[in-house]
Write an enzyme that holds these catalytic residues in place. Structure first.
Site: not given
Lengths: 296, 377
Positions: A212, A162, A101, A99, A251, A21-22
């Site tokens: 969070e 990050y 979402e 991975i 989320h 896949g991409r």
């Protein structure tokens, strides 16, 4: 220790599901460029072929039999995650990183039960992945923030980790390991379940946990830490003080209703466990610098 | 996401639960005179704690209820505009509590029954014993057994009534892939029960295989504005403060939440939360323009604050899309603070500085936040 995250290294043979896949193709090659030992991909369309020397198989069973892969990065769309991860675990994969979402919560409950019954470790539903900087990354943690060092970074969020990892790396404080557990309500691995991995990590001098609003994961981590102290400083950053009640802020797990999952509840539990809760990203970075020293 | 009570009760009714025969009133003067008192008037907002916030009123007669409706409509309750009130005959019976939920920590279903309901149930939930709450596998048989276990202490007729309602909730929960169904209070008489309230939390991740729920959300674009936007646009934009002064163009849920927190801590008022997902832009400024249109619709906005940490996305491509989008909608010419870091960021800042010298470019987030907050003050 026999936890697949504790033994993860550049030698770990890794399979990528959805490799043609991409997203799958792009990240498979980025992971390999980083140093990850990618031994196989799966692709219904291109089975029997290869991508830049990486052989493609129709299914996990063939891929595992041919290559000995023990970890999988699953790059399929969210509604296909349950089936793909089930297949990987049945084929003997011991560490699976998903991975996508948007995995439905009922699917996540079923997959969590299955992984536990089979003794596999599942990171996800939606995680940017995990890494031992300088050796291996599973997922798409950005290279610009990865740097070997003394901080174990555990996080619900991708982007916030990050930013924090990047700032810490900028003052010479890289990571001993970086594990994204994801922002989902129901997930494969929760913060508290990573304590044995932290305890076994000799390179870890301090732990930074990025939590969070929503759920009770930070509270569970605090309780588990009180029972089994790490003997190393633990610093926490909590996002979502201004989150709107009853609405998931990006989320699915970051959903509060009633008093459940409030930041006040988390901060209180963590403080009881001797954890420092930092009020801002910069405050966290400054505390790390004070505790560990800036390193060139 | 949390549904309003009226939608929760519609789902309850579909699954065989008895709910009071009420009407949903959306306009002042809209309460039919045919409804005799005493009546409950309940503000329909997707938030808990409505009673304590003054959004649930008991009225002796129709005239009092009409007055209560007129007073509640248009007010703000727990951060949501009251656009509808549910008006129902007062139900009676012993107040109980019944819920089916996903226990995220255990990764299992949880069934809870309490013979005494009331508004404080949530705060005691952690201290309940196995006679009141049970964890079980996410399947109909295990959940039925858990329901039987938590209702075992009741007299037979009452147990039968609660179990019938509970079975309906279990089927609703499983078939609609829900995260929580809660009835508090559940009014119990000798042999029947009536759902006095309905708290239903659904899973937006499952919505594309739940067309009935999807239709329910899309039918209320104002009440469920954030969810509707997510369904129709494919990304998250949540308006936090309709009079906010900083319009945010950000990616990543966690970092966007943290930015909002830190801007508020600096005394600033962000308008929105946004996770635009730069990886999904695919060379088109369309999504950025959509967001700029929403931000521009709020006249209070004084500054645009762009913060993109690009792990994978190429910042050069993003910077050009941003310039295109700002050309399409300059948001009344308010200043733009942009902090770009990560993959290709230096080149992106250089290219953007050439094309749009008015944009205030930053590499450091702290400095960018301080500037945005100052411009918004």
């Amino acid at each position: 220790m026999n936890h697949p995250l504790a033994s993860l290294s550049r030698a770990t043979p890794v399979l990528v599901q959805g490799a043609s896949g991409r997203m799958g193709r792009r990240h498979m090659l980025l992971m390999r460029d980083y140093g990850t030992r990618i031994v196989a991909g799966t692709s219904a369309r291109e089975a029997g072929g290869s991508i830049e020397g990486i052989p493609l198989f129709a299914g996990c069973a063939e891929a595992v039999a041919a290559t000995g892969a023990i970890a999988s990065v699953c790059m399929v769309p969210p509604l296909e995650v349950l089936a793909a991860a089930t297949e990987a675990i049945a084929a003997g994969i011991r560490l699976i990183v998903t991975i996508a979402e948007g995995v439905p919560v009922h699917d996540a409950v079923r997959l969590r039960g299955l992984a536990r019954a089979q003794g596999a470790i599942w990171l996800g539903a939606s995680t940017p992945g995990c890494a031992i900087p300088g050796q291996v990354k599973l997922g798409f943690l950005p290279d610009v923030a990865l740097r070997p060092g003394p901080v174990a970074l555990l996080t619900k969020s991708g982007t916030l980790s990050y930013e924090v990892g990047y700032r810490l790396a900028g003052i010479g404080l890289g990571q001993s390991l970086w594990i994204g557990v994801g922002g989902d309500a129901v997930k494969g691995t929760r913060f508290a379940e990573l304590l044995p991995v932290l305890a076994a990590s000799a390179a870890t001098e301090a732990v930074v946990l990025i939590g969070e609003v929503g759920g009770t994961e930070e509270e569970e981590f605090a309780a588990a830490l009180s029972r089994a102290p790490l003997g190393r400083p633990v610093l926490v950053l909590l996002a979502g003080r201004e989150a709107k009640e009853g609405v998931a802020m990006g989320h699915a797990g970051a959903l509060t209703y009633g008093g459940m999952g409030s930041l006040a509840s988390k901060a209180a539990s963590l403080a009881t466990a001797g954890v420092e809760v930092c009020g801002s990203m910069q405050a966290l970075v400054d505390r790390c610098a004070a505790l560990l020293g800036r390193r060139g | 996401m949390l549904l309003i009570e009226a939608d929760g009760k519609a789902l309850f009714r579909d699954y065989g639960l008895v709910v009071p025969n009420g009407v949903l009133v959306t306009e002042r003067g809209g309460l039919p005179a045919s409804l005799p008192g005493p009546l409950m008037v309940k503000a329909q907002v997707p938030a808990g704690g409505r009673g304590k916030a003054g959004g649930i009123l008991r009225c002796a007669d129709t005239a009092a209820a009409a007055g209560a409706v007129d007073r509640l409509l248009g007010t703000s309750l727990r951060g949501h505009a009251v656009e509808a009130c549910l008006v129902e005959p007062v139900a009676s019976g012993r107040e109980c509590y019944l819920s089916v939920m996903l226990d995220a920590a255990a990764g299992a279903a949880r069934i809870t029954f309490l013979a005494e309901g009331g508004v404080e149930v949530e705060s005691q939930a952690a201290s309940l014993g196995p006679e009141a709450t049970r964890l079980c596998a996410l399947d109909a048989t295990a959940m039925r057994m858990a329901l039987e276990a938590v209702t075992a202490g009741l007299p037979p007729l009452e147990a039968a009534a609660i179990r019938q309602a509970g079975q309906g909730l279990i089927h609703l929960f499983l078939e609609r892939e829900l995260m929580l169904v809660e009835v508090n209070p559940l009014f119990l008489t000798v042999e029947s029960c009536i759902a006095g309230d309905a708290k239903v939390v659904l899973d937006l991740n499952a919505i594309h295989r739940q067309p009935a729920l999807e239709a329910m959300i899309l039918a209320r674009p104002r009440l469920y504005a954030d969810a509707c936007r997510k369904l129709t646009e494919g990304f998250d934009y949540v308006e936090l403060d309709a009079e906010g002064r900083i319009g945010l163009i950000t990616t990543g849920a966690g970092l966007s939440m943290m930015l909002v927190d830190e801007l508020v801590a600096r005394g600033a008022r962000p308008l929105n939360f946004l996770d635009i997902r730069t990886g999904q832009l695919r060379g088109s400024p369309a999504r950025l323009i959509r967001v700029l249109d929403w931000i521009a619709a709020r006249p209070s906005v004084r500054v645009l604050f762009v913060n993109i940490f690009a792990g994978i996305t190429d910042q050069r491509e993003f910077a050009m899309l941003l310039a295109e989008a700002l050309a399409a909608n300059p948001v009344r010419g308010v200043p733009v603070v942009a902090r770009l870091v990560g993959n290709g960021a230096a080149e992106a800042r250089a290219a953007l500085a050439e094309r749009r010298p008015d944009i205030l470019l930053f590499e450091d987030l702290e400095a960018a936040m301080a500037r945005a907050a100052a411009l918004a003050a």
